[in-house]
Each structure stands twice: as C-alpha cells, then as structure tokens.
Design an enzyme around this catalytic site. Sequence first.
Site, PDB file in Angstrom:
ATOM      1  N   LYS A  56       0.842  -1.212   0.000  1.00 47.96           N
ATOM      2  CA  LYS A  56       0.000   0.000   0.000  1.00 47.96           C
ATOM      3  C   LYS A  56       0.872   1.256   0.000  1.00 47.96           C
ATOM      4  O   LYS A  56       0.625   2.200  -0.754  1.00 47.96           O
ATOM      5  CB  LYS A  56      -0.931  -0.008   1.228  1.00 47.96           C
ATOM      6  CG  LYS A  56      -2.055  -1.030   1.106  1.00 47.96           C
ATOM      7  CD  LYS A  56      -2.768  -1.318   2.408  1.00 47.96           C
ATOM      8  CE  LYS A  56      -3.761  -2.463   2.221  1.00 47.96           C
ATOM      9  NZ  LYS A  56      -4.366  -2.939   3.462  1.00 47.96           N
ATOM     10  N   GLN A 100      -4.236  -1.766   9.830  1.00 52.75           N
ATOM     11  CA  GLN A 100      -4.178  -3.059   9.147  1.00 52.75           C
ATOM     12  C   GLN A 100      -4.773  -4.166  10.024  1.00 52.75           C
ATOM     13  O   GLN A 100      -4.452  -4.289  11.202  1.00 52.75           O
ATOM     14  CB  GLN A 100      -2.713  -3.392   8.784  1.00 52.75           C
ATOM     15  CG  GLN A 100      -2.540  -4.648   7.962  1.00 52.75           C
ATOM     16  CD  GLN A 100      -3.236  -4.576   6.601  1.00 52.75           C
ATOM     17  OE1 GLN A 100      -3.141  -3.601   5.886  1.00 52.75           O
ATOM     18  NE2 GLN A 100      -3.957  -5.634   6.260  1.00 52.75           N
ATOM     19  N   ASP A 123     -11.168   2.586   4.480  1.00 51.36           N
ATOM     20  CA  ASP A 123     -11.505   1.158   4.419  1.00 51.36           C
ATOM     21  C   ASP A 123     -13.023   0.961   4.355  1.00 51.36           C
ATOM     22  O   ASP A 123     -13.493  -0.130   4.015  1.00 51.36           O
ATOM     23  CB  ASP A 123     -10.970   0.437   5.664  1.00 51.36           C
ATOM     24  CG  ASP A 123      -9.686  -0.331   5.386  1.00 51.36           C
ATOM     25  OD1 ASP A 123      -9.392  -0.593   4.205  1.00 51.36           O
ATOM     26  OD2 ASP A 123      -8.987  -0.692   6.355  1.00 51.36           O
TER      27      ASP A 123
END
Length: 294
Positions: A56, A100, A123
Amino acid sequence: MNVVNNGVIDGKAVAEKVLAECVGEINSLKEQGVVPGLAVVLVGEDPASRVYVASKVRKCAELGLFSRKIELPKDATQEEVLAVVEELNADAQIHGILVQSPPPKHIDEDAIVRAIDPAKDVDGFHPENVAKLTLEDHSGFVACTPAGCMRLLQEAGVETSGAEAVVIGRSMIVGKPMALLLMSKAGNATVTVAHSRTKDLAAVCRRADIIIAAIGMAEFVTADMVKEGAAIIDVGINRVEDASANRGYRLVGDVAYDEVKDKCSVISPVPGGVGPMTIAMLISNTVKAAKQSL
Ligand code: NDP
C-alpha cells in the site's frame, strides 16, 4: 485494453484503469495545493500484514500520494493505538487512515475502527460509512474489496440489473457490503446471501447468474454448483501446499478454477483478479477523501 481474455477477467488491467483515473484526480488536487495522504497503522509483526502494508505504501509513492506508515509493537496497548488514531484524525496532511487487520488479539478492533474519523475511513468499515452504503448516500466510503468486485463486473460487461446474484459469505468486509452494492439502485440485482448455515448451497448457487465467492475455503465452489454461463468473482485467497512451488505453497481462490472456468461466461482468477482491485479502490477512496476535504 482488453479486460476479459477467453472469459478470464484481468484484474490487474482493471486496477490499472482505476489507478490511471486516480492519477488525473491526484494531479488536479495538486494544482489546488492538496496532496492526498494515506496513513497505514500496523500493530505487531504479522508477516502477511507487513506485506500488505508495504504494498500500500509503495503504491502511494508510485502515484505521488503522501503516505505515513506507523508501526507499533505487538504489545502496544489499546490506548496507544487509539492515541495514534486520534493524532492522525487531527493531521491535515492525512486524508485516509487504515489500521491493518488483524491487530493482535488483545486489541479491540471494532473500537479502533469506531475511533477513526468517518471522513478519513478509507476502508469503509466505520458504522457511519456502513450506514451510508445502506442508505445509498454516495458521500460515504465503500469497503475496498466489494467495491472492486463491482467494478470488475462492470468492466467485464456483466449485466447486474435483474440478475440473480448469490454472495457466499456474510462478513462485514466482503459479503455484506457486496450484497448491499448488488441490491442497490446501481446494481439492481436480486441478491441471496449464503453462509455456513445455508441449506443446499449447491442448489442456491445453481440459480445464480452471478456468484461472488468470499468464503476462505480453497476451491470450495465446484462446477456442479455453477449454472452454465454464470459470471464468477472469486474473492478467496487460500494457501495450498505445493512442493513444486518455490515457496512450498501456491495461492488459490474459493472457486475450483480449472473445472469452473469452462462452464461460466467470465471468471476472475486468483491471483490477478480481485486482489489488485482492493488496493486500487483504497487509493481511489483516499483521493475521494482528499477531494471531500476541500
Ligand atoms: P470470513 O471468514 O470473515 O467470512 C467467511 C464467510 O464464509 C462467513 O460468512 C462464513 O459463514 C462463510 N462460510 C464459511 N464456511 C462456509 C460454508 N461451508 N458454506 C457457506 N459459507 C461458508 O472471511 P472474509 O469475508 O474476510 O474473507 C473471505 C475470503 O476472501 C478469504 O479467503 C479472504 O482471504 C479473502 N479476501 C480477499 C481479499 C482480496 O483483496 N482479494 C480481501 C478480503 C478477503 P458464517 O458467517 O456462517 O460463519
């Protein structure tokens, strides 16, 4: 560029298309003095999480986005993680924040997600964004993997309107938002959500014009479960032992690709299908967050 070759959807090609669109928007934001910024928080040392975080951050650098990687030790406390989230919420250079998953077991992941400013929740897991998806309020952020699956269907020319769609899996990160997208006014599909308690899953799947497999079980969807001509999106990422592979394993999806491929109209492969789309949609959400911050 062809995104479907012999019935196989090229997720990398579609992801590149999404990222090319992002580059145009990034450049226009830069002209307005804004560099989209993404912060990725990694708690602990999970090797797969490290790989995801690194990719990412690398993608941000490639595209000219600002990024911050914040690493916390595996024994970081809930309060320490929350303090990092609070700091990022207040950081004007940061438009998108993700922590994460999975964090170490002692961390309450739901509480961390709820602490993220919904305007920076790229997200799409914050309850406010889940509600906006349900309400079809397009100012919210949609979870990256299901958003990527929708784009794959669209780019592959799969008609979702009026189609019978079966989503296998009901997780908050894939199955549920996927079902909401398919049943929305943009998707217009008739959706069935299947899970571990579903009776006669094979019969349910055989009704489907579109199957989205998000189970986490290697090659679970077999040819006898698939209607001739169905479109298949395989979200699963599973390791199976393979002595002939360099790493001693290979990655397979939730669909028995070799036997299903010839029966369906289109299929997304694993790897090279949904995987590249997830990161592309993350970048896309970060750019959207930066635009909405203006
Ligand atoms: P979860 O484990 O959270 O959910 C799995 C779902 O599958 C559950 O709803 C479960 O049902 C259902 N299920 C399990 N067994 C069966 C069965 N025998 N029959 C029918 N349904 C069943 O997984 P995720 O949604 O997080 O992920 C699914 C897969 O997608 C994984 O392989 C994951 O690695 C992959 N993934 C890939 C991404 C990508 O970028 N390509 C991103 C995210 C995930 P129940 O609710 O009843 O337990």
